[in-house]
Design a protein around this motif. Structure first.
Motif, short mmCIF file in Angstrom:
data_model
loop_
_atom_site.label_atom_id
_atom_site.label_comp_id
_atom_site.label_asym_id
_atom_site.label_seq_id
_atom_site.Cartn_x
_atom_site.Cartn_y
_atom_site.Cartn_z
N ASN A 1 0.84 -1.20 0.00
CA ASN A 1 0.00 0.00 0.00
C ASN A 1 0.88 1.25 0.00
OD1 ASN A 1 0.73 0.67 2.63
ND2 ASN A 1 -1.18 -0.01 3.55
N PRO A 2 0.28 2.44 -0.15
CA PRO A 2 1.08 3.67 -0.24
C PRO A 2 1.99 3.94 0.96
CG PRO A 2 -1.14 4.08 -0.98
CD PRO A 2 -1.13 2.70 -0.40
N SER A 3 1.65 3.41 2.14
CA SER A 3 2.50 3.64 3.31
C SER A 3 3.62 2.61 3.42
CB SER A 3 1.65 3.62 4.59
OG SER A 3 1.10 2.34 4.80
N THR B 1 -8.52 -16.02 -5.57
CA THR B 1 -9.64 -16.95 -5.68
C THR B 1 -10.38 -16.80 -7.00
OG1 THR B 1 -11.10 -15.41 -4.54
CG2 THR B 1 -9.98 -17.07 -3.19
N GLN B 2 -10.11 -15.71 -7.73
CA GLN B 2 -10.76 -15.48 -9.01
C GLN B 2 -9.91 -14.51 -9.81
OE1 GLN B 2 -14.49 -13.80 -7.77
NE2 GLN B 2 -13.72 -11.73 -7.82
N THR B 3 -10.15 -14.49 -11.11
CA THR B 3 -9.47 -13.51 -11.94
C THR B 3 -10.48 -12.86 -12.87
OG1 THR B 3 -7.58 -13.10 -13.39
CG2 THR B 3 -8.71 -15.20 -13.68
N PRO B 4 -10.51 -11.57 -13.02
CA PRO B 4 -9.60 -10.66 -12.34
C PRO B 4 -9.89 -10.64 -10.84
CG PRO B 4 -11.28 -9.41 -13.48
CD PRO B 4 -11.48 -10.85 -13.85
N MET B 5 -8.84 -10.44 -10.08
CA MET B 5 -8.96 -10.36 -8.63
C MET B 5 -9.50 -8.97 -8.27
SD MET B 5 -5.96 -10.86 -5.82
CE MET B 5 -5.49 -9.17 -5.50
N ILE B 6 -10.40 -8.94 -7.31
CA ILE B 6 -10.93 -7.67 -6.82
C ILE B 6 -10.23 -7.36 -5.51
CG2 ILE B 6 -12.97 -6.40 -6.07
CD1 ILE B 6 -14.62 -8.49 -7.67
N PHE B 7 -9.52 -6.24 -5.47
CA PHE B 7 -8.83 -5.82 -4.26
C PHE B 7 -9.50 -4.55 -3.78
CE2 PHE B 7 -5.40 -3.58 -1.97
CZ PHE B 7 -5.13 -4.54 -1.02
N ASP B 8 -10.06 -4.59 -2.55
CA ASP B 8 -10.83 -3.45 -2.07
C ASP B 8 -10.26 -2.80 -0.81
OD1 ASP B 8 -11.49 -5.40 -0.27
OD2 ASP B 8 -13.64 -5.20 -0.52
N ASP B 9 -9.07 -3.19 -0.40
CA ASP B 9 -8.44 -2.57 0.76
C ASP B 9 -7.63 -1.37 0.26
OD1 ASP B 9 -7.48 -1.96 3.25
OD2 ASP B 9 -6.09 -3.65 3.37
N THR B 10 -8.35 -0.38 -0.27
CA THR B 10 -7.71 0.77 -0.93
C THR B 10 -8.07 2.08 -0.22
OG1 THR B 10 -9.59 0.96 -2.43
CG2 THR B 10 -7.72 -0.39 -3.17
N GLU B 11 -8.16 2.05 1.09
CA GLU B 11 -8.59 3.23 1.84
C GLU B 11 -7.51 4.30 1.93
OE1 GLU B 11 -11.73 3.68 2.87
OE2 GLU B 11 -12.13 1.78 1.89
N HIS B 12 -6.24 3.94 1.81
CA HIS B 12 -5.16 4.91 1.96
C HIS B 12 -4.81 5.55 0.64
CE1 HIS B 12 -4.44 3.54 6.04
NE2 HIS B 12 -4.51 2.29 5.58
N ALA B 13 -4.65 6.87 0.66
CA ALA B 13 -4.26 7.60 -0.56
C ALA B 13 -2.75 7.61 -0.69
CB ALA B 13 -4.80 9.02 -0.50
#
Length: 183
Positions: free
Chosen positions: A160-162, A171-183
């Motif tokens: 992540n950015p930090s 588990t699937q493609t495309p993978m969905i990544f939703d832990d994107t809270e940090h700018a």
């Protein structure tokens, strides 16, 4: 040869090529769910607001005349939950993205709700994700990102950015990544 195909009450062919598929009141072998029993006037009790297809859509007031409860495959996610089971599911597998509704849209008042065009736009975005990202592409904080992963990869490490590294199982493609809270 199409990015998105909609099957509305029509049985899809047994073999589907890679692409996006919106299944309305139908199912397909190898799809995200098997159809179950028909129920009259099912009540929607919950939706997966964190799933990109359901973002900003309120299903609480939607009335459905009749529907099939769906039995999701292990790789699929229930996105609309009724009192007795799944009414809609979504999932991606082997280069095919699916959203499957267990009811006929014309036997519901969903098309009359303000959330309907939002749901369709969300489905279009999720079913036909951009195939490539170039350097410089960005997303907003909190927005899910779709990552194409080769089929032989079982986990990825995301920084992540930090600088914090996180290992995520694929588990699937495309993978969905939703832990994107940090700018």
């Amino acid at each position: 040869r199409y990015d998105l195909v909609v099957f509305d009450g029509v049985k899809p062919p047994a073999s589907l090529p890679p692409g996006g598929y919106l299944l309305v009141n139908t199912s397909v072998n190898g799809g995200p769910a098997r159809t179950g029993k028909i129920v009259s006037r099912p009540t929607i009790v919950d939706s997966a607001r964190s799933h990109p297809a359901c973002a900003y859509v309120d299903f609480s007031g939607v009335k459905i005349l009749k529907a099939h409860y769906l039995h999701p495959e292990p790789w699929a996610t229930t996105i609309i939950e009724g009192e007795g089971g799944a009414l809609a599911v979504a999932g991606a597998r082997q280069g095919r993205n699916f959203v499957q509704l267990g009811f006929n849209l014309l036997e519901s008042d969903f098309p009359l709700h303000v959330g309907f065009p939002i749901f369709l736009a969300n489905c279009l975005d999720w079913l036909t994700p951009r195939q490539t990202r170039t350097t410089g592409d960005s997303i907003r904080a909190g927005q899910p990102v779709y990552i194409d992963i080769p089929p032989d990869i079982r986990e990825v490490t995301i920084t992540n950015p930090s600088g914090h590294k996180q290992t995520v199982k694929v588990t699937q493609t495309p993978m969905i990544f939703d832990d994107t809270e940090h700018a």
